[in-house]
Write a protein that holds these residues in place. Sequence first.
Motif, PDB file in Angstrom:
ATOM      1  N   ALA B 304       0.789  -1.234   0.000  1.00  0.00           N
ATOM      2  CA  ALA B 304       0.000   0.000   0.000  1.00  0.00           C
ATOM      3  C   ALA B 304       0.824   1.288   0.000  1.00  0.00           C
ATOM      4  O   ALA B 304       0.374   2.289  -0.544  1.00  0.00           O
ATOM      5  CB  ALA B 304      -0.953   0.013   1.184  1.00  0.00           C
ATOM      6  N   THR B 305       2.005   1.303   0.605  1.00  0.00           N
ATOM      7  CA  THR B 305       2.789   2.542   0.539  1.00  0.00           C
ATOM      8  C   THR B 305       3.679   2.526  -0.700  1.00  0.00           C
ATOM      9  O   THR B 305       3.821   1.503  -1.355  1.00  0.00           O
ATOM     10  CB  THR B 305       3.604   2.796   1.825  1.00  0.00           C
ATOM     11  OG1 THR B 305       4.257   1.599   2.201  1.00  0.00           O
ATOM     12  CG2 THR B 305       2.713   3.255   2.958  1.00  0.00           C
ATOM     13  N   ALA B 306       4.270   3.695  -0.964  1.00  0.00           N
ATOM     14  CA  ALA B 306       4.790   3.982  -2.304  1.00  0.00           C
ATOM     15  C   ALA B 306       5.739   2.947  -2.893  1.00  0.00           C
ATOM     16  O   ALA B 306       6.760   2.616  -2.316  1.00  0.00           O
ATOM     17  CB  ALA B 306       5.460   5.340  -2.296  1.00  0.00           C
ATOM     18  N   PHE B 307       5.383   2.516  -4.104  1.00  0.00           N
ATOM     19  CA  PHE B 307       6.223   1.640  -4.919  1.00  0.00           C
ATOM     20  C   PHE B 307       7.248   2.489  -5.681  1.00  0.00           C
ATOM     21  O   PHE B 307       7.257   3.714  -5.580  1.00  0.00           O
ATOM     22  CB  PHE B 307       5.337   0.850  -5.904  1.00  0.00           C
ATOM     23  CG  PHE B 307       4.860   1.701  -7.056  1.00  0.00           C
ATOM     24  CD1 PHE B 307       5.576   1.735  -8.244  1.00  0.00           C
ATOM     25  CD2 PHE B 307       3.735   2.496  -6.950  1.00  0.00           C
ATOM     26  CE1 PHE B 307       5.157   2.540  -9.300  1.00  0.00           C
ATOM     27  CE2 PHE B 307       3.315   3.299  -8.007  1.00  0.00           C
ATOM     28  CZ  PHE B 307       4.024   3.323  -9.185  1.00  0.00           C
ATOM     29  N   HIS B 336       1.272   4.509 -12.974  1.00  0.00           N
ATOM     30  CA  HIS B 336       1.304   5.247 -11.704  1.00  0.00           C
ATOM     31  C   HIS B 336       0.363   4.687 -10.647  1.00  0.00           C
ATOM     32  O   HIS B 336       0.282   5.211  -9.554  1.00  0.00           O
ATOM     33  CB  HIS B 336       0.944   6.724 -11.950  1.00  0.00           C
ATOM     34  CG  HIS B 336       2.074   7.516 -12.529  1.00  0.00           C
ATOM     35  ND1 HIS B 336       2.378   8.788 -12.121  1.00  0.00           N
ATOM     36  CD2 HIS B 336       2.981   7.212 -13.469  1.00  0.00           C
ATOM     37  CE1 HIS B 336       3.425   9.227 -12.810  1.00  0.00           C
ATOM     38  NE2 HIS B 336       3.798   8.293 -13.636  1.00  0.00           N
ATOM     39  N   GLY B 337      -0.402   3.662 -11.005  1.00  0.00           N
ATOM     40  CA  GLY B 337      -1.354   3.139 -10.027  1.00  0.00           C
ATOM     41  C   GLY B 337      -2.594   4.010  -9.938  1.00  0.00           C
ATOM     42  O   GLY B 337      -2.897   4.786 -10.842  1.00  0.00           O
ATOM     43  N   ALA B 338      -3.313   3.898  -8.832  1.00  0.00           N
ATOM     44  CA  ALA B 338      -4.651   4.458  -8.723  1.00  0.00           C
ATOM     45  C   ALA B 338      -4.701   5.977  -8.533  1.00  0.00           C
ATOM     46  O   ALA B 338      -5.688   6.620  -8.865  1.00  0.00           O
ATOM     47  CB  ALA B 338      -5.387   3.783  -7.569  1.00  0.00           C
ATOM     48  N   PHE B 339      -3.653   6.531  -7.948  1.00  0.00           N
ATOM     49  CA  PHE B 339      -3.583   7.980  -7.751  1.00  0.00           C
ATOM     50  C   PHE B 339      -2.186   8.405  -8.175  1.00  0.00           C
ATOM     51  O   PHE B 339      -1.241   7.635  -8.022  1.00  0.00           O
ATOM     52  CB  PHE B 339      -3.799   8.349  -6.273  1.00  0.00           C
ATOM     53  CG  PHE B 339      -5.063   7.771  -5.679  1.00  0.00           C
ATOM     54  CD1 PHE B 339      -6.286   8.406  -5.870  1.00  0.00           C
ATOM     55  CD2 PHE B 339      -5.020   6.603  -4.941  1.00  0.00           C
ATOM     56  CE1 PHE B 339      -7.452   7.871  -5.336  1.00  0.00           C
ATOM     57  CE2 PHE B 339      -6.184   6.060  -4.398  1.00  0.00           C
ATOM     58  CZ  PHE B 339      -7.401   6.699  -4.598  1.00  0.00           C
ATOM     59  N   LYS B 376      -3.549  -0.316  -9.136  1.00  0.00           N
ATOM     60  CA  LYS B 376      -2.406  -0.712  -8.320  1.00  0.00           C
ATOM     61  C   LYS B 376      -2.151   0.387  -7.300  1.00  0.00           C
ATOM     62  O   LYS B 376      -2.663   1.496  -7.424  1.00  0.00           O
ATOM     63  CB  LYS B 376      -1.172  -0.894  -9.200  1.00  0.00           C
ATOM     64  CG  LYS B 376      -1.343  -1.968 -10.263  1.00  0.00           C
ATOM     65  CD  LYS B 376      -0.114  -2.091 -11.128  1.00  0.00           C
ATOM     66  CE  LYS B 376      -0.414  -2.951 -12.343  1.00  0.00           C
ATOM     67  NZ  LYS B 376       0.663  -2.881 -13.327  1.00  0.00           N
ATOM     68  N   ALA B 377      -1.327   0.072  -6.332  1.00  0.00           N
ATOM     69  CA  ALA B 377      -1.027   1.056  -5.291  1.00  0.00           C
ATOM     70  C   ALA B 377      -0.366   2.286  -5.902  1.00  0.00           C
ATOM     71  O   ALA B 377       0.367   2.178  -6.881  1.00  0.00           O
ATOM     72  CB  ALA B 377      -0.119   0.433  -4.244  1.00  0.00           C
ATOM     73  N   PRO B 378      -0.645   3.475  -5.341  1.00  0.00           N
ATOM     74  CA  PRO B 378      -0.003   4.686  -5.842  1.00  0.00           C
ATOM     75  C   PRO B 378       1.433   4.790  -5.348  1.00  0.00           C
ATOM     76  O   PRO B 378       1.815   4.113  -4.396  1.00  0.00           O
ATOM     77  CB  PRO B 378      -0.865   5.798  -5.246  1.00  0.00           C
ATOM     78  CG  PRO B 378      -1.442   5.220  -3.988  1.00  0.00           C
ATOM     79  CD  PRO B 378      -1.574   3.738  -4.230  1.00  0.00           C
TER      80      PRO B 378
END
Lengths: 149, 806
Positions: B304-307, B336-339, B376-378
């Motif tokens: 959940a935290t930044a990739f 970039h994922g969801a946000f 995907k995670a932001p």
Amino acid sequence: MILTDEVQIPLDRNTVFQALNDPEILKQSIPGCEEIKSHSDTELEATVVVKFGPVKASFNSNVELDPSAGPEQFKLNGSGDAGVAGFAKGGADVKLTENAEGTLLNYEVNIDISGKLAQVGSRLIEGTSKRLAKKFFVNFEEALANRHA
Amino acid sequence: MSAAEETMQERQAALKGLGTSRKRVEDARFTQGKGNYVDDIKMPNMLFGDFVRSQHAHARVVSIDKTAALELPGVVAVLTAEDLEPLSLHWMPTLAGDKQMVLADGKVLFQGQEVAFVVAEDRYIAADAVDLVKVEYEELPVLVDPFKAELPDAPVLREDIADQKEGAHGPRRHPNHIFTWEQGDKAAAEAVIEEAPVVAEEMVYYHRTHPCPMETCGAVASMDKVNGKLTLWGTFQAPHVVRTVASLLSGIAEHNIRVVSPDIGGGFGNKVGVYPGYVCSIVASIVTGQPVKWIEDRMENLSATAFARDYWMQGKIAATKEGKILGLWCHTTADHGAFDACADPTKYPAGFMNICTGSYDIPTAYLAVDGIYTNKAPGGVAYRCSFRVTEAAYFIERMIEVLAIKLNMDAADLRALNFIKKEQFPYQSALGWEYDSGDYHTAWNKALDAVDYRGLRQQQSQQVEDFKAGKTRKLMGIGLCHFTEIVGAGPVKNCDILGMGMFDSCEIRIHPTGSAIARLGTISQGQGHATTFAQILATEIGISADDITIEEGDTDTAPYGLGTYGSRSTPVAGAATAMAGRKIRAKAQMIAAYLLEVHDNDLEWEIDRFVVKGAPERFKTMKEVAFASYTQEIPGVEPGLEAVSYYDPPNMTYPFGAYICVMDIDVDTGVTDIRKFYALDDCGTRINPMIIEGQVHGGLTEALAIALGQEIAYDELGNVKTGSLMDFFIPTSWETPNYETDFTETPSPHHPIGAKGVGESPNVGGVPAFSNAINDAFRAFGLTHTHMPHDHWRIWKTANDLGLHS
């Protein structure tokens, strides 16, 4: 994920087909099944506890049986919600063929799993699912054997 | 050697200043388990927060039932988006000009997204209560492939901005499209490629991975309702920015917010962003009037935290038949994922990806980057690299190899033929940067000689012959890389984060007895700032580094700064430290002149003292001057000895390096064995060679991880398949090879002490070196390019696809 396998049951096709539609037999056969409720002839609600590696999940599942092509074929579809642990949905398509030893079941099971189960257990899911599918038919055969003993 | 000279050497050594391998002062507490991390903070009546997270990658939230959770004894509150909405805190701005849900508002967009925040008296009750929150979802089609984002049947992810045709970085052509960023001359680059005698093309994928710091993210928020002050301890790489953002979001005046970054167990970019956990902890503390702690677990951190990364880079490189590069073209599809929560300077939505011309004199170039939303995670943070610089370096260093294959040329010779020459600096690149200094040929030749490059190539050819003759099942790869980084963001004229110029700062106080404290706007996460910044200052002001305390991370005491990431601490805060030191010295010189009864101009600085020109026996040490500044009336000079500097760098710095990896590959198992890894770094002036060595070892090991197996992989349902350390590769001493380090020293002409920064170079240069070694091993069998991560299975598959198993 799609699992296919076959299993031989030493009983005639009609008996096997009836058993697949019998909630009591299903309860004894589904690994980890704690409770099963029939809402109609084809709609069931089941609580199933499954352990995938480190994650133990209690699925509240709704299952719909489709006996319309019987006794040559039996289908079911369902989904189960295990809360934060994950979510599963899928179906099974079983072909029943009569032979000298009784009935041969060819089954194709497809399952999609989401959530923590898929994350932690991704390497375990396929193996566990195969094992559970096998276990189902082992239990199924045993339950039938007991009933017809 | 005269006695006087010897004394001077001794005095110099006593400072432990620039160039000294001074032992890290931090290690006394770290090696004894006495570090003080966020999770070590314990307060009376402290509550614990934990998230209910989505198990779906894309679904509508039909209902959230928190009754059962609230009935559990010990549960204090369960927050949902509905609770945050009246405070306008259910969404928050991202660093990239987008906005992000704090808690699921109507739908979830990635697996692991925060849906509700449970607050309880201890973390076990909180975890139990998370299981009791019943969330009903309605599943929606999932988008995981960025290339399918704009197809007619693609699901629209961001319904909140579906109709917005204009984003933070220009026009949007589709609801799932975030921005297009173009640099360079498209028409010219395409014309060059059209007409060039040789063009090599390749799709280079830099897979999604994660910084995975040893300590996960977390925070403790404590709202004191009596005096109205909010204190927030957290894993923040940029504490001042967090304070400003917290003030803007919460409406609490900035002077009433104190943000503290205590010891941080590694950041690598993961701790730059603002996460829902921070916001929810603050809200929960305001609501309950009690301190609230939130600490992620490893799976939450990974999923959940930044990739980092996730760039699909389509490249074309044009050259003459002799190998002179004529032009470069790159189109990147950025997932970039969801946000859009990339942590880049505002004007650079794809970071400094336009450094992708690398170390080469490429007259014409064009770069376009398309940012895309997926389930995907932001994130998209700079994982141990300056903003998107590792993507750029990997791209160009792969394209050079692909071009070498096309030209049937040696890849080392091709690089040397195209390097920017020493006399071309400062060099204007085709994509808009001004490289400050470099001497690539010297570094390259030193590296090739050090490993006996020509000898290695002969060995490699022999091994290919032996393999073909059935004498061995192993192949040898030589991975070359010459990278140029761009770090030290950056000049306020073009670099800002949320509008805050990317300067940095240092404030120094010299105590009456001649020791000192310096506070900076940066924050160490393991870099050893308390050691190295004291060394910079020791050389500038003549006080031993051992007598200087360095303090960072408390916004109530430290001067405002933009924090530590992108190798910016030494280039920016290090420069501020030197400049503040020079202000101290300028004032000290006036005081010394008064004490020695001479004019300022008659004094010269010598290591730790002012000496009267031509009369070396007459001097005042900095220590004596400091004492006098507090004890004597000095006409025309204010008492005390303090200085502050806010430094706005005139340019970035451009560290570079030459890396060579020699690898043996077992064709039948895909197992790799690193025979040799040689790393030459040029980071300009070297402050502490021991710390540089440590940074290089750490960065190379993270590079090895990324190149050889570490990834955040998703299945087609949007499940994170590598969400725990069982599947996410972290090298141990078992996998980590021996590294040979070396250096050249080309100072930055614009930095006060000539330093360029080094923490991230080994990751930027290491990834292409490892990957090139794998690709190179199979070059003789027709392989042009294979994607990372090169785990054993993928290497085996490459060998199998090339028919090497038959």
